[in-house]
Scaffold this motif. Sequence first.
Motif, mmCIF file in Angstrom:
data_model
loop_
_atom_site.group_PDB
_atom_site.id
_atom_site.type_symbol
_atom_site.label_atom_id
_atom_site.label_comp_id
_atom_site.label_asym_id
_atom_site.label_seq_id
_atom_site.Cartn_x
_atom_site.Cartn_y
_atom_site.Cartn_z
ATOM 1 N N TRP A 49 0.831 -1.204 0.000
ATOM 2 C CA TRP A 49 0.000 0.000 0.000
ATOM 3 C C TRP A 49 0.868 1.257 0.000
ATOM 4 N N LEU A 50 1.930 1.268 0.797
ATOM 5 C CA LEU A 50 2.805 2.444 0.854
ATOM 6 C C LEU A 50 3.445 2.746 -0.491
ATOM 7 N N HIS A 51 3.802 1.711 -1.240
ATOM 8 C CA HIS A 51 4.490 1.883 -2.520
ATOM 9 C C HIS A 51 3.548 1.811 -3.713
ATOM 10 N N ARG A 52 2.252 1.951 -3.469
ATOM 11 C CA ARG A 52 1.216 2.043 -4.502
ATOM 12 C C ARG A 52 1.094 0.786 -5.371
ATOM 13 N N MET A 53 1.429 -0.362 -4.813
ATOM 14 C CA MET A 53 1.149 -1.613 -5.510
ATOM 15 C C MET A 53 -0.309 -1.996 -5.307
ATOM 16 N N LEU A 54 -0.888 -1.538 -4.208
ATOM 17 C CA LEU A 54 -2.299 -1.755 -3.887
ATOM 18 C C LEU A 54 -2.966 -0.390 -3.724
ATOM 19 N N ASP A 55 -4.154 -0.251 -4.281
ATOM 20 C CA ASP A 55 -4.868 1.021 -4.152
ATOM 21 C C ASP A 55 -5.562 1.146 -2.803
ATOM 22 N N ALA A 56 -6.149 0.055 -2.350
ATOM 23 C CA ALA A 56 -6.870 0.073 -1.078
ATOM 24 C C ALA A 56 -5.950 -0.434 0.031
ATOM 25 N N PRO A 57 -6.088 0.100 1.229
ATOM 26 C CA PRO A 57 -5.267 -0.391 2.340
ATOM 27 C C PRO A 57 -5.655 -1.817 2.718
ATOM 28 N N PRO A 58 -4.759 -2.549 3.367
ATOM 29 C CA PRO A 58 -5.048 -3.940 3.723
ATOM 30 C C PRO A 58 -6.224 -4.103 4.683
ATOM 31 N N THR A 59 -6.624 -3.035 5.355
ATOM 32 C CA THR A 59 -7.796 -3.144 6.228
ATOM 33 C C THR A 59 -9.070 -3.309 5.410
ATOM 34 N N LEU A 60 -9.075 -2.813 4.154
ATOM 35 C CA LEU A 60 -10.243 -2.928 3.281
ATOM 36 C C LEU A 60 -10.072 -4.012 2.221
ATOM 37 N N ASP A 61 -8.874 -4.163 1.690
ATOM 38 C CA ASP A 61 -8.606 -5.106 0.603
ATOM 39 C C ASP A 61 -7.881 -6.317 1.170
ATOM 40 N N LYS A 62 -8.470 -7.475 1.061
ATOM 41 C CA LYS A 62 -7.900 -8.698 1.633
ATOM 42 C C LYS A 62 -7.186 -9.547 0.578
ATOM 43 N N THR A 63 -6.569 -8.918 -0.436
ATOM 44 C CA THR A 63 -5.859 -9.699 -1.454
ATOM 45 C C THR A 63 -4.557 -10.280 -0.927
ATOM 46 N N MET A 64 -3.969 -9.656 0.077
ATOM 47 C CA MET A 64 -2.724 -10.159 0.656
ATOM 48 C C MET A 64 -3.037 -11.114 1.804
ATOM 49 N N VAL A 65 -3.528 -12.279 1.470
ATOM 50 C CA VAL A 65 -3.862 -13.272 2.478
ATOM 51 C C VAL A 65 -2.622 -14.126 2.742
ATOM 52 N N VAL A 66 -2.266 -14.283 4.003
ATOM 53 C CA VAL A 66 -1.120 -15.105 4.359
ATOM 54 C C VAL A 66 -1.541 -16.571 4.269
ATOM 55 N N PRO A 67 -0.822 -17.393 3.492
ATOM 56 C CA PRO A 67 -1.194 -18.806 3.389
ATOM 57 C C PRO A 67 -0.969 -19.539 4.703
#
Length: 140
Positions: free
Chosen positions: A84-102
């Motif tokens: 999120w800080l480096h603009r790879m994700l538009d939404a913060p991880p609190t809203l966007d759950k694409t970065m799920v830890v396996p």
Amino acid sequence: MSSLPRTIKGFLNLGPARFMRQLNNIGDTKVGTLIGTDKFGNKYFENLNESYGRNRWVQFAKEDSFFSRAEANASQVPAEWHGWLHRMLDAPPTLDKTMVVPKWGVEFTENLTGSPQAFKTYNTTRAKFQAWTPKVASRA
């Protein structure tokens, strides 16, 4: 260094203690909206009025004291917030759950190089050579 109106605005919005802490730690004053907090206590901010590339930043949890500048480093930011800080994700991880830890993933830890908790290698094999110790004869 920022402009005088921006510095005055930062002083009025932050208060004297946080203003001086930010000047000491990052050399500038930043005011923004709190986007989220990670499990380590780091706070993530955004200000869309800032220039591109400077509008998202992190306030490290270990920056609470005035003299703690050396304790904060970039390895304390988890991968999802790094994106999120480096603009790879538009939404913060609190809203966007694409970065799920396996399930098989490892728990995030910061880089401990240079700290007392750093990994130190040790030798488990027998030495191949013996260190030479000179025999000193007394002078007469």
